[in-house]
Design a protein around this motif. Structure first.
Motif, mmCIF file in Angstrom:
data_model
loop_
_atom_site.group_PDB
_atom_site.id
_atom_site.type_symbol
_atom_site.label_atom_id
_atom_site.label_comp_id
_atom_site.label_asym_id
_atom_site.label_seq_id
_atom_site.Cartn_x
_atom_site.Cartn_y
_atom_site.Cartn_z
ATOM 1 N N ASN A 172 0.825 -1.205 0.000
ATOM 2 C CA ASN A 172 0.000 0.000 0.000
ATOM 3 C C ASN A 172 0.860 1.256 0.000
ATOM 4 O O ASN A 172 0.564 2.224 -0.710
ATOM 5 C CB ASN A 172 -0.928 0.002 1.208
ATOM 6 C CG ASN A 172 -1.848 -1.194 1.229
ATOM 7 O OD1 ASN A 172 -1.507 -2.226 1.785
ATOM 8 N ND2 ASN A 172 -3.014 -1.081 0.624
ATOM 9 N N LEU A 173 1.926 1.266 0.810
ATOM 10 C CA LEU A 173 2.788 2.442 0.854
ATOM 11 C C LEU A 173 3.550 2.612 -0.452
ATOM 12 O O LEU A 173 3.764 3.746 -0.910
ATOM 13 C CB LEU A 173 3.768 2.315 2.035
ATOM 14 C CG LEU A 173 3.141 2.311 3.433
ATOM 15 C CD1 LEU A 173 4.220 2.264 4.496
ATOM 16 C CD2 LEU A 173 2.259 3.535 3.641
ATOM 17 N N SER A 174 3.967 1.499 -1.073
ATOM 18 C CA SER A 174 4.650 1.596 -2.355
ATOM 19 C C SER A 174 3.722 2.176 -3.421
ATOM 20 O O SER A 174 4.135 3.014 -4.239
ATOM 21 C CB SER A 174 5.157 0.215 -2.774
ATOM 22 O OG SER A 174 5.854 0.291 -3.999
ATOM 23 N N PHE A 175 2.463 1.749 -3.423
ATOM 24 C CA PHE A 175 1.512 2.303 -4.381
ATOM 25 C C PHE A 175 1.240 3.773 -4.080
ATOM 26 O O PHE A 175 1.117 4.600 -4.995
ATOM 27 C CB PHE A 175 0.218 1.503 -4.342
ATOM 28 C CG PHE A 175 -0.814 1.969 -5.327
ATOM 29 C CD1 PHE A 175 -0.746 1.582 -6.653
ATOM 30 C CD2 PHE A 175 -1.838 2.812 -4.938
ATOM 31 C CE1 PHE A 175 -1.687 2.025 -7.576
ATOM 32 C CE2 PHE A 175 -2.779 3.260 -5.838
ATOM 33 C CZ PHE A 175 -2.701 2.866 -7.170
ATOM 34 N N LEU A 206 3.313 5.905 -2.773
ATOM 35 C CA LEU A 206 4.478 6.718 -3.111
ATOM 36 C C LEU A 206 4.757 6.765 -4.598
ATOM 37 O O LEU A 206 5.162 7.814 -5.129
ATOM 38 C CB LEU A 206 5.708 6.182 -2.368
ATOM 39 C CG LEU A 206 5.707 6.334 -0.842
ATOM 40 C CD1 LEU A 206 6.865 5.566 -0.226
ATOM 41 C CD2 LEU A 206 5.763 7.799 -0.435
ATOM 42 N N PHE A 207 4.539 5.636 -5.311
ATOM 43 C CA PHE A 207 4.991 5.559 -6.698
ATOM 44 C C PHE A 207 3.905 5.160 -7.692
ATOM 45 O O PHE A 207 4.187 5.050 -8.884
ATOM 46 C CB PHE A 207 6.151 4.559 -6.807
ATOM 47 C CG PHE A 207 7.252 4.821 -5.832
ATOM 48 C CD1 PHE A 207 8.028 5.967 -5.936
ATOM 49 C CD2 PHE A 207 7.509 3.945 -4.791
ATOM 50 C CE1 PHE A 207 9.047 6.218 -5.031
ATOM 51 C CE2 PHE A 207 8.524 4.190 -3.878
ATOM 52 C CZ PHE A 207 9.297 5.331 -3.995
ATOM 53 N N GLY A 208 2.693 4.903 -7.235
ATOM 54 C CA GLY A 208 1.636 4.523 -8.159
ATOM 55 C C GLY A 208 1.263 5.657 -9.091
ATOM 56 O O GLY A 208 1.453 6.840 -8.784
ATOM 57 N N PRO A 209 0.720 5.349 -10.262
ATOM 58 C CA PRO A 209 0.352 6.405 -11.227
ATOM 59 C C PRO A 209 -0.788 7.257 -10.696
ATOM 60 O O PRO A 209 -1.733 6.769 -10.078
ATOM 61 C CB PRO A 209 -0.073 5.612 -12.475
ATOM 62 C CG PRO A 209 -0.470 4.267 -11.950
ATOM 63 C CD PRO A 209 0.416 3.998 -10.775
ATOM 64 N N ARG A 210 -0.698 8.522 -10.973
ATOM 65 C CA ARG A 210 -1.730 9.440 -10.479
ATOM 66 C C ARG A 210 -3.091 9.148 -11.082
ATOM 67 O O ARG A 210 -4.114 9.235 -10.395
ATOM 68 C CB ARG A 210 -1.340 10.885 -10.798
ATOM 69 C CG ARG A 210 -0.220 11.420 -9.951
ATOM 70 C CD ARG A 210 -0.109 12.914 -10.098
ATOM 71 N NE ARG A 210 0.899 13.451 -9.215
ATOM 72 C CZ ARG A 210 1.139 14.753 -9.052
ATOM 73 N NH1 ARG A 210 0.416 15.628 -9.744
ATOM 74 N NH2 ARG A 210 2.057 15.169 -8.214
ATOM 75 N N ASP A 211 -3.098 8.811 -12.356
ATOM 76 C CA ASP A 211 -4.384 8.548 -12.979
ATOM 77 C C ASP A 211 -4.950 7.196 -12.574
ATOM 78 O O ASP A 211 -6.083 6.862 -12.937
ATOM 79 C CB ASP A 211 -4.257 8.619 -14.496
ATOM 80 C CG ASP A 211 -3.165 7.666 -15.011
ATOM 81 O OD1 ASP A 211 -2.492 7.026 -14.183
ATOM 82 O OD2 ASP A 211 -2.996 7.585 -16.242
ATOM 83 N N GLY A 212 -4.205 6.409 -11.833
ATOM 84 C CA GLY A 212 -4.694 5.125 -11.354
ATOM 85 C C GLY A 212 -4.934 5.087 -9.856
ATOM 86 O O GLY A 212 -5.165 4.022 -9.291
ATOM 87 N N GLY A 213 -4.884 6.222 -9.189
ATOM 88 C CA GLY A 213 -5.161 6.278 -7.764
ATOM 89 C C GLY A 213 -3.940 6.401 -6.893
ATOM 90 O O GLY A 213 -4.065 6.493 -5.667
ATOM 91 N N GLY A 214 -2.740 6.402 -7.467
ATOM 92 C CA GLY A 214 -1.539 6.539 -6.676
ATOM 93 C C GLY A 214 -1.250 7.969 -6.284
ATOM 94 O O GLY A 214 -1.872 8.923 -6.765
ATOM 95 N N GLN A 215 -0.269 8.131 -5.409
ATOM 96 C CA GLN A 215 0.231 9.430 -4.964
ATOM 97 C C GLN A 215 -0.845 10.277 -4.290
ATOM 98 O O GLN A 215 -0.828 11.504 -4.356
ATOM 99 C CB GLN A 215 0.851 10.191 -6.146
ATOM 100 C CG GLN A 215 1.981 9.426 -6.812
ATOM 101 C CD GLN A 215 2.615 10.174 -7.950
ATOM 102 O OE1 GLN A 215 2.696 11.410 -7.918
ATOM 103 N NE2 GLN A 215 3.072 9.454 -8.974
ATOM 104 N N ARG A 216 -1.776 9.645 -3.658
ATOM 105 C CA ARG A 216 -2.770 10.352 -2.859
ATOM 106 C C ARG A 216 -3.251 9.419 -1.757
ATOM 107 O O ARG A 216 -3.245 8.197 -1.895
ATOM 108 C CB ARG A 216 -3.941 10.827 -3.709
ATOM 109 C CG ARG A 216 -4.699 9.716 -4.420
ATOM 110 C CD ARG A 216 -5.826 10.307 -5.237
ATOM 111 N NE ARG A 216 -6.640 9.286 -5.869
ATOM 112 C CZ ARG A 216 -7.762 9.542 -6.528
ATOM 113 N NH1 ARG A 216 -8.182 10.793 -6.626
ATOM 114 N NH2 ARG A 216 -8.460 8.569 -7.069
#
Length: 809
Positions: free
Chosen positions: A498-501, A503-513
């Motif tokens: 969860n923390l990896s997603f 920190l580095f997941g795509p913004r348009d896919g729900g990451g970085q938030r």
């Protein structure tokens, strides 16, 4: 001849009167004899009172204040006085009379202790609770122990009974040495209960030995009826000789006891452990449930219901700027295993006064709050750090983290007051402050196995660019605040995936938030990887007097600095700041691409699979056509994979049939239950052996509801891992504790299966074939419903997973 006897009689009587005269002839003599008898009999009762009182002095060293010591002195005087006053009554009547007086003294003492501890509830309720929980609470209470009814009842009753037994044996039976044994045992019990929690009781022990010696040496300390003179009826010369011999014998006995003590005492003391045994280690302290062990998972649910009223707060602060926002702490989480942050506390029952830690060099403010519980549930008791006094609620306390719980649980309308000492770190010391190391802080420095490589590299990059510990902490705080966005509907979860997603997941896919849950957890993990001792705190931000709502709940990280203490950080971005792309400041290497989809919350750490090296060399070097080689290899591989998957599916079906159709009804019901628990494990919700069947059934209902809710959500929300409903569900938490938040779904009645399992466990041989068939039907329906609620590719893999074939039973 007739007068002779009369003369002899008068002559013989005269010496008797002369003999009696020195001891006091007439009324004055009788008074002096009575006073002398009382004085001779007084040492033994006084010794009994002193011994019991000294036991109260020893035990009172671990209590707050002197109330317990005073009450035990009162019990000592009362118990011995009743026996002395009733010495002319039949022996069988003394004990009932003494017990009646003891009941009165105990009731008055308990009322005084309840008023002193400011306990809520009626007197009868308080007394009943003290009678039920007196011994365990005495042994699990926080030092210093609050003199409340449940912590004074046992010492008071023990002191009274010791006085009663000692007085009856020593005064009525004349066995002084044996009569001193009950108070001596009470004294030893007090020493054992105190254990290593106070300094050695040298002075009280010396005083006890002196009291025993005086009681044995005193005239009333010899065997015989109380107050009886062993020289009565003897001639004066013989009386003097006997008294001298008795005094010499007593003096010799005292000298021998003192000499043996001086000679053997050091030898015996050297053979005794320097640190006494603490009896508290044998009593289990209060435990908490999973939601109270990890309240971090509740952040996302509160974020989706921002208007829910949790508390009502009234605050008085001495020091600090006016109108300042106050952080109310719910729990401190120090342990992280790569999946879940936990409090990891050992709670001890405490009274109003809590143990005070050594103050730091910063400014200290006193904060007094009156808190009324509204919709907040669980056992964790909110309070401003660091609480020093709590009134209006019985609490248990963990001094290592400063976390409070109410063992009975919170209830709407509960009102309590907390006096706290809030420390403001000296910011001038932070720039040059170091961080501690060693075993004392190993708990808040430990990094669990399985850290994703991009997370480790990010922590290393931030640590390399900033040398000082505070600069590293500020760099982590700034990186999170500048590159990530706070959203209320972010899914819960703070395991490594969860923390990896986050920190580095795509913004348009729900990451970085994420919510403050991900910000605080990411800061703490990055900090530990950078060598900083960190922890996560869950609490609320109070804006003065008034309600505290779910929107005020958030989590923040803290870092421990030497000479400064725990310093909070705020990695949340400002509301109007637009986050910068992570790629501007950190780029993962090509072999570690960022996650592309939201990882599911897990209950077990996810290990990073080893990288597979690409085959070297060209296939066509041996003259074999490349298309033929590729086609043949692919076909063979597909056949092999198909054979393996078919074999696994067949073995799984055979296993299910064996469980549901073979054996007696009890074995078939147990097999049906194993089908359900295996299905929960396949769904990522394994259950532990510590849960009862009804709790597992509740977990199963919640898991099915979560799976159905996720399955029916819009496709784009499911892909991004975003919840779609307005109400929080346990499925977003990723932990078992959230199961309680989900209502029972429409589906197989797993509770019925749990009841059949309990019947098999507690009444073997009573299950019928119809019940076994019903259990098989419920298990089959539940497993099918849970499988059908999964995505299509997970349904395909469900029947060929080899896990159930090897999982231990």
């Amino acid at each position: 001849m007739g007068r002779g006897p009369a003369v002899v009689t008068v002559t013989d009587a005269a010496p008797a009167r002369d003999d009696a005269a020195p001891d006091g002839a007439g009324p004055g003599g009788r008074s002096r004899r009575t006073v002398g008898a009382v004085l001779r009999a007084a040492p033994v009762p006084l010794a009994l009172v002193a011994m019991i009182g000294l036991a109260g002095v020893v035990l009172g060293r671990v209590y707050a204040g002197n109330l317990l010591t005073a009450l035990m002195w009162g019990a000592a005087v009362g118990s011995v006085a009743v026996s002395v006053a009733a010495r002319r009554l039949p022996s069988w009547l003394v004990a009932p009379v003494s017990v009646v007086v003891m009941a009165g003294w105990t009731a008055w003492s308990l009322r005084l202790a309840a008023r002193h501890a400011a306990l809520p509830g009626g007197f009868g309720e308080v007394v009943a609770d003290a009678a039920r929980n007196g011994i365990p609470r005495l042994l699990t209470a926080m030092i210093p122990v609050e003199p409340a009814p449940d912590t004074v009842l046992v010492p008071l009753v023990a002191a009274w009974l010791a006085g009663l037994a000692g007085a009856e044996v020593a005064l009525r039976a004349g066995r002084v040495l044996l009569g001193l044994l009950p108070p001596a045992l009470l004294y030893g019990g007090a020493l054992y209960v105190v254990g290593p929690n106070a300094d050695p009781a040298v002075r009280p022990t010396v005083a006890l030995a002196a009291v025993v010696a005086l009681a044995l040496a005193a005239p009333g300390g010899r065997s015989g009826p109380a107050g009886a003179d062993p020289t009565a009826g003897l001639a004066p010369a013989v009386r003097v000789a006997v008294r001298a011999r008795l005094a010499a014998t007593a003096a010799l006995g005292v000298a021998v006891v003192v000499g043996l003590t001086a000679l053997l005492g050091p030898v015996l003391a050297a053979r005794v452990d320097g640190r006494p045994v603490d009896p508290r280690r044998y009593v289990e302290p209060p435990r908490v449930e999973s939601l109270d062990e990890n309240p971090l998972i509740r952040i996302s649910g509160w974020a989706l219901n921002p208007d829910q009223k949790l508390l009502e707060v009234a605050t008085e602060t001495s020091g600090g700027p006016a109108g300042e926002q106050t952080r109310i702490r719910l729990a401190v989480l120090s342990d992280y295993d790569g999946v879940t942050w936990r409090v990891g506390a050992t709670y001890r029952n405490a009274g109003r006064i809590l143990p005070a830690a050594a103050p730091g060099p910063g400014q200290l403010d006193t904060v007094r709050q009156e808190i009324t519980v509204a919709d907040l549930t669980g056992r964790l008791l909110p309070a401003v750090a660091t609480p020093r006094e709590v009134s209006g609620a019985r609490v248990a306390y963990d001094p290592a983290t400063g976390t409070l719980i109410r063992p009975e649980g919170l209830s709407p309308g509960l009102r309590y007051e907390v006096d706290s000492v809030r420390e403001r770190p000296d910011v001038d010391l932070l720039a040059t402050a170091d961080v501690p190391a060693g075993d004392e802080v190993a708990r808040v420095l430990r990094v669990a196995d399985g850290v994703p490589e991009p997370v480790r590299r990010l922590a290393g990059q931030l640590a390399e660019e900033n040398g000082a510990p505070y600069a590293r902490a500020e760099a982590i705080e700034r990186f999170l605040a500048e590159h990530y966005r706070v959203v209320a509907d972010a899914p819960s979860g703070h395991a490594y995936p969860n923390l990896s997603f986050f920190l580095f997941g795509p913004r348009d896919g729900g990451g970085q938030r994420g919510t403050s849950e991900q910000f605080a957890a990411a800061f703490a993990v990055l900090g530990r990887l950078a060598g900083l001792p960190t922890r996560v705190v869950v609490g609320f931000e109070s804006r003065g007097d008034g309600p505290v709502r779910a929107a005020d709940a958030y989590a923040w990280p803290e870092v421990l600095f030497s000479g400064v203490g725990w310093v909070p950080f705020d990695p949340l971005p400002r509301p109007d700041d637009e986050p910068r792309p992570v790629e501007e400041d950190f780029r993962p290497t090509p072999e570690d691409p960022p996650p592309s989809e939201v990882p599911e919350p897990t209950l077990e750490p996810t290990a990073t699979p080893p990288a597979v090296a690409a085959p070297g060399g060209a296939a066509g070097e041996r003259g074999v056509p490349v298309p033929l080689l590729v086609g043949g290899g692919a076909g063979g591989l597909l056949l092999l994979v198909g054979a393996v998957l078919g074999a696994l599916a067949g073995m799984r079906r055979a296993q299910a049939r064996a469980r549901l159709e073979r054996g007696d009804p009890g074995e078939r019901i147990a097999g049906a239950w194993r089908q359900v628990t295996d299905a929960l494990r396949l769904a990522g919700r394994p259950v532990g052996d510590d849960l009862a069947a009804t709790e597992v059934a509740a977990r199963a209902r919640a898991t099915l509801a979560e799976a159905r809710a996720a399955h029916t959500a819009p496709a784009h929300a499911g892909a991004a891992g975003e919840p779609t409903g307005g109400e929080p569900t346990a499925g977003r938490s990723g932990t078992v504790g959230g199961a309680a938040a989900v209502g029972p779904p429409d589906g197989p009645d797993v509770d019925e299966l749990a009841g059949l399992l309990n019947q098999v466990g507690f009444a073997p041989g009573t299950a019928s074939g119809e019940q076994a068939a019903r259990a098989a039907a419920v298990a089959t329906a539940y497993v099918g419903a849970l499988r059908d609620a999964r995505p299509w590719w997970r349904r395909v893999l469900w029947s060929v997973r080899p896990g159930p074939l090897r999982w231990r039973r």
